[in-house]
Design a protein around this motif. Structure first.
Motif, PDB file in Angstrom:
ATOM      1  N   LYS A 315       0.821  -1.218   0.000  1.00  0.00           N
ATOM      2  CA  LYS A 315       0.000   0.000   0.000  1.00  0.00           C
ATOM      3  C   LYS A 315       0.852   1.263   0.000  1.00  0.00           C
ATOM      4  CE  LYS A 315      -3.815   0.064   2.445  1.00  0.00           C
ATOM      5  NZ  LYS A 315      -4.787  -0.085   3.545  1.00  0.00           N
ATOM      6  N   SER A 316       2.072   1.172   0.492  1.00  0.00           N
ATOM      7  CA  SER A 316       2.964   2.336   0.479  1.00  0.00           C
ATOM      8  C   SER A 316       3.765   2.416  -0.808  1.00  0.00           C
ATOM      9  CB  SER A 316       3.921   2.296   1.675  1.00  0.00           C
ATOM     10  OG  SER A 316       4.840   1.225   1.563  1.00  0.00           O
ATOM     11  N   ASP A 317       3.636   1.381  -1.660  1.00  0.00           N
ATOM     12  CA  ASP A 317       4.346   1.373  -2.928  1.00  0.00           C
ATOM     13  C   ASP A 317       3.804   2.482  -3.829  1.00  0.00           C
ATOM     14  OD1 ASP A 317       6.186  -0.698  -4.620  1.00  0.00           O
ATOM     15  OD2 ASP A 317       4.691   0.235  -5.916  1.00  0.00           O
ATOM     16  N   VAL A 321      -2.918   3.304  -5.419  1.00  0.00           N
ATOM     17  CA  VAL A 321      -3.736   4.474  -5.702  1.00  0.00           C
ATOM     18  C   VAL A 321      -4.816   4.569  -4.633  1.00  0.00           C
ATOM     19  CG1 VAL A 321      -5.320   5.555  -7.333  1.00  0.00           C
ATOM     20  CG2 VAL A 321      -3.308   4.321  -8.180  1.00  0.00           C
ATOM     21  N   LYS A 322      -4.857   5.725  -3.948  1.00  0.00           N
ATOM     22  CA  LYS A 322      -5.858   5.956  -2.906  1.00  0.00           C
ATOM     23  C   LYS A 322      -5.868   4.813  -1.892  1.00  0.00           C
ATOM     24  CE  LYS A 322      -8.808   8.723  -5.963  1.00  0.00           C
ATOM     25  NZ  LYS A 322     -10.128   8.852  -6.615  1.00  0.00           N
ATOM     26  N   ILE A 338      -4.659  -4.108 -15.530  1.00  0.00           N
ATOM     27  CA  ILE A 338      -4.373  -3.512 -14.225  1.00  0.00           C
ATOM     28  C   ILE A 338      -5.645  -3.541 -13.384  1.00  0.00           C
ATOM     29  CG2 ILE A 338      -3.629  -1.416 -13.025  1.00  0.00           C
ATOM     30  CD1 ILE A 338      -2.269  -0.650 -15.774  1.00  0.00           C
ATOM     31  N   VAL A 339      -5.522  -4.039 -12.164  1.00  0.00           N
ATOM     32  CA  VAL A 339      -6.684  -4.125 -11.273  1.00  0.00           C
ATOM     33  C   VAL A 339      -6.332  -3.519  -9.920  1.00  0.00           C
ATOM     34  CG1 VAL A 339      -7.564  -6.203 -12.393  1.00  0.00           C
ATOM     35  CG2 VAL A 339      -6.065  -6.425 -10.415  1.00  0.00           C
ATOM     36  N   GLU A 340      -7.357  -3.019  -9.245  1.00  0.00           N
ATOM     37  CA  GLU A 340      -7.219  -2.546  -7.873  1.00  0.00           C
ATOM     38  C   GLU A 340      -7.860  -3.570  -6.954  1.00  0.00           C
ATOM     39  OE1 GLU A 340      -8.768   1.351  -7.321  1.00  0.00           O
ATOM     40  OE2 GLU A 340      -7.358   2.282  -8.715  1.00  0.00           O
ATOM     41  N   LEU A 341      -7.163  -3.922  -5.879  1.00  0.00           N
ATOM     42  CA  LEU A 341      -7.636  -4.955  -4.976  1.00  0.00           C
ATOM     43  C   LEU A 341      -7.708  -4.432  -3.552  1.00  0.00           C
ATOM     44  CD1 LEU A 341      -5.524  -7.914  -6.398  1.00  0.00           C
ATOM     45  CD2 LEU A 341      -7.962  -7.540  -6.733  1.00  0.00           C
ATOM     46  N   GLU A 342      -8.730  -4.868  -2.838  1.00  0.00           N
ATOM     47  CA  GLU A 342      -8.876  -4.509  -1.431  1.00  0.00           C
ATOM     48  C   GLU A 342      -7.908  -5.331  -0.584  1.00  0.00           C
ATOM     49  OE1 GLU A 342     -10.779  -2.158  -0.397  1.00  0.00           O
ATOM     50  OE2 GLU A 342     -12.164  -1.816  -2.074  1.00  0.00           O
ATOM     51  N   ASP A 343      -7.638  -4.826   0.624  1.00  0.00           N
ATOM     52  CA  ASP A 343      -6.727  -5.528   1.528  1.00  0.00           C
ATOM     53  C   ASP A 343      -7.182  -6.965   1.769  1.00  0.00           C
ATOM     54  OD1 ASP A 343      -5.695  -3.002   1.658  1.00  0.00           O
ATOM     55  OD2 ASP A 343      -5.650  -2.893   3.846  1.00  0.00           O
ATOM     56  N   ALA A 344      -8.474  -7.144   1.964  1.00  0.00           N
ATOM     57  CA  ALA A 344      -8.988  -8.476   2.278  1.00  0.00           C
ATOM     58  C   ALA A 344      -8.757  -9.436   1.111  1.00  0.00           C
ATOM     59  CB  ALA A 344     -10.474  -8.405   2.614  1.00  0.00           C
ATOM     60  N   GLU A 345      -8.883  -8.937  -0.112  1.00  0.00           N
ATOM     61  CA  GLU A 345      -8.637  -9.790  -1.270  1.00  0.00           C
ATOM     62  C   GLU A 345      -7.167 -10.192  -1.355  1.00  0.00           C
ATOM     63  OE1 GLU A 345     -11.365  -8.476  -4.872  1.00  0.00           O
ATOM     64  OE2 GLU A 345     -10.494  -6.712  -3.896  1.00  0.00           O
ATOM     65  N   ILE A 346      -6.285  -9.206  -1.188  1.00  0.00           N
ATOM     66  CA  ILE A 346      -4.848  -9.496  -1.223  1.00  0.00           C
ATOM     67  C   ILE A 346      -4.487 -10.485  -0.124  1.00  0.00           C
ATOM     68  CG2 ILE A 346      -2.566  -8.509  -0.780  1.00  0.00           C
ATOM     69  CD1 ILE A 346      -3.404  -7.863  -3.528  1.00  0.00           C
ATOM     70  N   ASN A 347      -5.046 -10.278   1.056  1.00  0.00           N
ATOM     71  CA  ASN A 347      -4.759 -11.167   2.184  1.00  0.00           C
ATOM     72  C   ASN A 347      -5.166 -12.608   1.844  1.00  0.00           C
ATOM     73  OD1 ASN A 347      -3.927 -11.484   5.058  1.00  0.00           O
ATOM     74  ND2 ASN A 347      -6.072 -12.068   5.304  1.00  0.00           N
TER      75      ASN A 347
END
Length: 358
Positions: A315-317, A321-322, A338-347
């Motif tokens: 997330k600090s990379d 984005v946002k 390119i996709v945006e993923l929520e923390d829970a998905e990444i986890n």
């Protein structure tokens, strides 16, 4: 003599040539288009011991200075950057001076960022000496690391030339070969299925000079085309970050130097394929690539994955984005998205990936 002729990259500020061939380190003056007031060579202790004297012989009619930094990712820090600025001031470099980055990706990024910021910017030339640096030397991305993330302090600052003497690759050890080929296979995955098929049949420690130079040419052409279309990474240049979301996080979390950049990216590529399988297709080559990486002795075992810390670093990379994690995935070979993923998905994906890698 093999030479990649006329690979010309057009940036917003200047165009520059990429020359790839043998013995180019003895012919630098023919690639310099200006009469520079002085030359400042930045290299690391390993590369300088092998090739610095060869570079110095090119410049007998003007002041030439050099600074040697410790080898390794640890040198891409604020302290080394500041020391190079101090050296440049003490050497009385002016705006007509040229900086030469002689080394791998660390030296290229570090010296390039020093050139970009010294007196608001002086010219520099990339002289890559590793396979990995075929990627980082092209495109003008220069940076140093912060302890909280990789390449967070940097700029887009194109070189005046990229001069790639492939004879310097003869001194690479296995770890450096692995690191470089991870970026080559990344480029193949995002843009060239035939190139991917070539690489997946390759024993990277037994390639001939002509095969290596062909691989480098194909990788450079992919990178050059992408950065010419999208210099500031607002669109398709982001595709070059395949594997880097987890790769960068692992580098930072494990401590710079524990894995090489390419070794970390190799794991990141597998993670990207793992997530892509869940979202798009089970026909992606996760198992094939894993087998290839193992055959070529990439360190895939005994890696400590701390999911919460890795997510924080993702997330600090600079690619986030946002506060959402951006990942490059593949719908199929050579079809990146390119996709945006929520923390829970990444986890969730991280935990299933870790199980799969055991």
């Amino acid at each position: 003599m093999f030479l990649v002729k006329d690979i010309l990259v057009q940036s917003n500020t200047n165009s520059y040539h990429i020359a790839v061939g043998e013995s180019l380190r003895f012919q630098l003056n023919q690639y310099l288009t200006k009469n520079y007031s002085s030359i400042f060579i930045v290299s690391d202790e390993n590369v300088a011991a092998l090739y610095l004297d060869d570079i110095l012989k090119n410049f007998t009619d003007k002041p030439v200075f050099h600074s040697i930094v410790p080898a390794g990712e640890q040198s891409k820090d604020i302290q080394t950057f500041y020391q190079l600025q101090t050296d440049a001031i003490n050497f009385c470099l002016d705006r007509e001076s040229l900086m030469i980055a002689l080394g791998g990706g660390v030296v290229g990024d570090l010296a390039g960022f020093t050139a970009a910021t010294y007196m608001r910017g002086i010219d520099y030339v990339q002289m890559p000496t590793t396979i990995l640096a075929h990627d980082s030397s092209v495109g003008g991305k220069v940076a140093i690391n912060h302890e909280l993330g990789k390449n967070l302090i940097g700029n887009f600052y194109p070189p005046q030339a990229v001069i790639y003497d492939v004879e310097t690759l003869k001194s690479l050890n296995e770890r450096e070969v692995r690191s470089g080929y991870a970026e080559l296979i990344k480029e193949a995955l995002i843009a060239d299925t035939d190139f991917y098929r070539t690489l997946i049949e390759t024993d990277i420690y037994k390639v001939s000079n002509s095969e290596l130079q062909d691989h480098l040419q194909r990788g450079i052409n992919i990178k050059a085309h992408i950065v010419e279309v999208d210099e500031k990474e607002s669109g398709i240049r982001k595709h070059l970050n395949l594997g880097h979301t987890l790769g960068h996080a692992l580098e930072a979390d494990l401590g710079y130097g524990r894995l090489t950049h390419g070794e970390a990216v190799a794991i990141g590529l597998l993670f990207s394929l793992h997530v892509s399988e869940q979202l798009y297709s089970d026909n992606l080559p996760f198992e094939e690539l894993t087998l290839w990486l193992r055959k070529n002795r990439y360190p895939l075992k005994n890696i400590e994955y701390h999911a919460e810390r890795l997510i924080t670093k993702m997330k600090s990379d600079k690619k986030s984005v946002k506060s959402k994690i951006q990942m490059v995935l593949l719908k199929e070979l050579a079809s990146p998205v390119i996709v945006e993923l929520e923390d829970a998905e990444i986890n969730k994906y991280l935990h299933s990936f870790i199980v799969r890698m055991v």
